[in-house]
Every structure is written in structure tokens, then in C-alpha cells.
Design a protein around this motif. Structure first.
Motif, PDB file in Angstrom:
ATOM      1  N   THR A  22      -2.253  -1.649  -6.414  1.00  0.00           N
ATOM      2  CA  THR A  22      -3.508  -2.208  -5.463  1.00  0.00           C
ATOM      3  C   THR A  22      -3.354  -2.243  -4.386  1.00  0.00           C
ATOM      4  O   THR A  22      -2.265  -2.863  -3.587  1.00  0.00           O
ATOM      5  N   TRP A  23      -3.696  -1.330  -3.301  1.00  0.00           N
ATOM      6  CA  TRP A  23      -3.624  -1.335  -1.918  1.00  0.00           C
ATOM      7  C   TRP A  23      -4.502  -2.344  -1.292  1.00  0.00           C
ATOM      8  O   TRP A  23      -5.780  -2.467  -1.476  1.00  0.00           O
ATOM      9  N   GLN A  24      -3.838  -3.242  -0.593  1.00  0.00           N
ATOM     10  CA  GLN A  24      -4.565  -4.191   0.546  1.00  0.00           C
ATOM     11  C   GLN A  24      -5.396  -3.671   1.373  1.00  0.00           C
ATOM     12  O   GLN A  24      -4.956  -3.633   2.750  1.00  0.00           O
ATOM     13  N   THR A  25      -6.685  -3.224   1.135  1.00  0.00           N
ATOM     14  CA  THR A  25      -7.235  -2.306   2.184  1.00  0.00           C
ATOM     15  C   THR A  25      -7.584  -3.158   3.664  1.00  0.00           C
ATOM     16  O   THR A  25      -7.663  -2.388   4.591  1.00  0.00           O
ATOM     17  N   ASP A  26      -7.956  -4.211   3.204  1.00  0.00           N
ATOM     18  CA  ASP A  26      -8.427  -5.094   4.558  1.00  0.00           C
ATOM     19  C   ASP A  26      -7.295  -5.387   5.558  1.00  0.00           C
ATOM     20  O   ASP A  26      -7.510  -5.676   6.578  1.00  0.00           O
ATOM     21  N   ARG A  27      -6.081  -5.396   4.933  1.00  0.00           N
ATOM     22  CA  ARG A  27      -4.784  -5.233   5.844  1.00  0.00           C
ATOM     23  C   ARG A  27      -4.029  -4.059   6.076  1.00  0.00           C
ATOM     24  O   ARG A  27      -2.927  -4.445   6.657  1.00  0.00           O
ATOM     25  N   THR A  37       0.427  -3.834  -3.865  1.00  0.00           N
ATOM     26  CA  THR A  37       1.029  -4.721  -5.014  1.00  0.00           C
ATOM     27  C   THR A  37       0.990  -4.023  -6.060  1.00  0.00           C
ATOM     28  O   THR A  37       0.240  -3.301  -6.434  1.00  0.00           O
ATOM     29  N   THR A  62     -10.624   2.158  -5.521  1.00  0.00           N
ATOM     30  CA  THR A  62      -9.427   2.151  -6.502  1.00  0.00           C
ATOM     31  C   THR A  62     -10.025   3.786  -7.182  1.00  0.00           C
ATOM     32  O   THR A  62     -11.077   4.190  -7.431  1.00  0.00           O
ATOM     33  N   SER A  91       3.292   4.120  -2.892  1.00  0.00           N
ATOM     34  CA  SER A  91       3.494   3.186  -1.795  1.00  0.00           C
ATOM     35  C   SER A  91       3.588   4.122  -0.463  1.00  0.00           C
ATOM     36  O   SER A  91       3.226   4.014   0.501  1.00  0.00           O
TER      37      SER A  91
END
Length: 108
Positions: A68-73, A78, A46, A104
Motif C-alpha cells: 500500500t503506497w501512501q499517495t498523499d505523502r 507499507t 490500488t 517499492s
């Protein structure tokens, strides 16, 4: 006159108060968010300068955006956007949505 900038840790109390005011305006129970933002703002991926925006009027947070970026995917982003009820209709939400769309695209 409104001022927009990235959030800083010192904004946490005002951001939480804004979210509480929004829940009250909607007539829903307040969802405690202090622990969430304390946690999410401290994660190594972050970057408050990149991932947050506050809009202030006279030094008070009246709108907030968090990406919030879904780093694992590898995504998606979001986006959380809230505007104080007294400031809705002033284009603040649209401004934060435009910022979120740019974030984004930047994040891929």
C-alpha cells in the motif's frame, strides 16, 4: 507445487481466512479485515495486478502480500506479508518480501 499471481476480487474470502488463521496461530484475537480489503482493493490508486500477490497450493491461498503506497505523502510503501503456518519455512515469505522490495523500487 506453488503458484504465484496477483490477487483478484474472488480471492478475498481466502485472503481473509488466511489472516484469521495467522491470528489464531499467534494466539491473538482475530482482527476483522474483510471491510479493510474490500475498501483498499476498490480505491482508484490500488492496482491489484501491481500491488498484490497470492501464493497458492492446489488452488488454495497459502500466502499473501499487499503493498500500500501512501499517495498523499509520496510514499512510503507499507508491505503486509502473511504465510500460513503450515507453509512457513518454504521460502514463501522471502519470495513475497523480494516482490515487495521490487514494488517499492518501482513505486519510487
Amino acid at each position: 507445487m506453488y503458484e504465484a499471481r496477483p490477487a483478484v476480487p474472488g480471492d478475498l474470502d481466502q485472503v481473509v481466512a488466511l489472516l484469521e488463521q495467522m491470528d489464531r496461530a499467534l494466539g491473538v484475537p482475530f482482527d476483522p479485515m474483510r471491510e479493510f480489503f474490500t475498501w483498499i482493493w476498490s480505491l482508484p490508486w490500488t492496482d491489484l495486478d501491481r500491488d498484490t500477490r497470492v501464493i497458492l497450493e492446489a488452488g488454495t491461498v497459502v500466502a499473501f502480500g499487499q503493498g500500500t503506497w501512501q499517495t498523499d505523502r509520496g510514499g512510503p510503501l507499507t508491505l503486509l506479508v502473511r504465510v500460513h503456518p503450515d507453509h512457513q519455512g518454504a521460502g514463501l515469505g522471502a519470495s513475497l518480501l523480494s516482490w515487495g522490495e521490487a514494488l517499492s523500487r518501482e513505486r519510487g
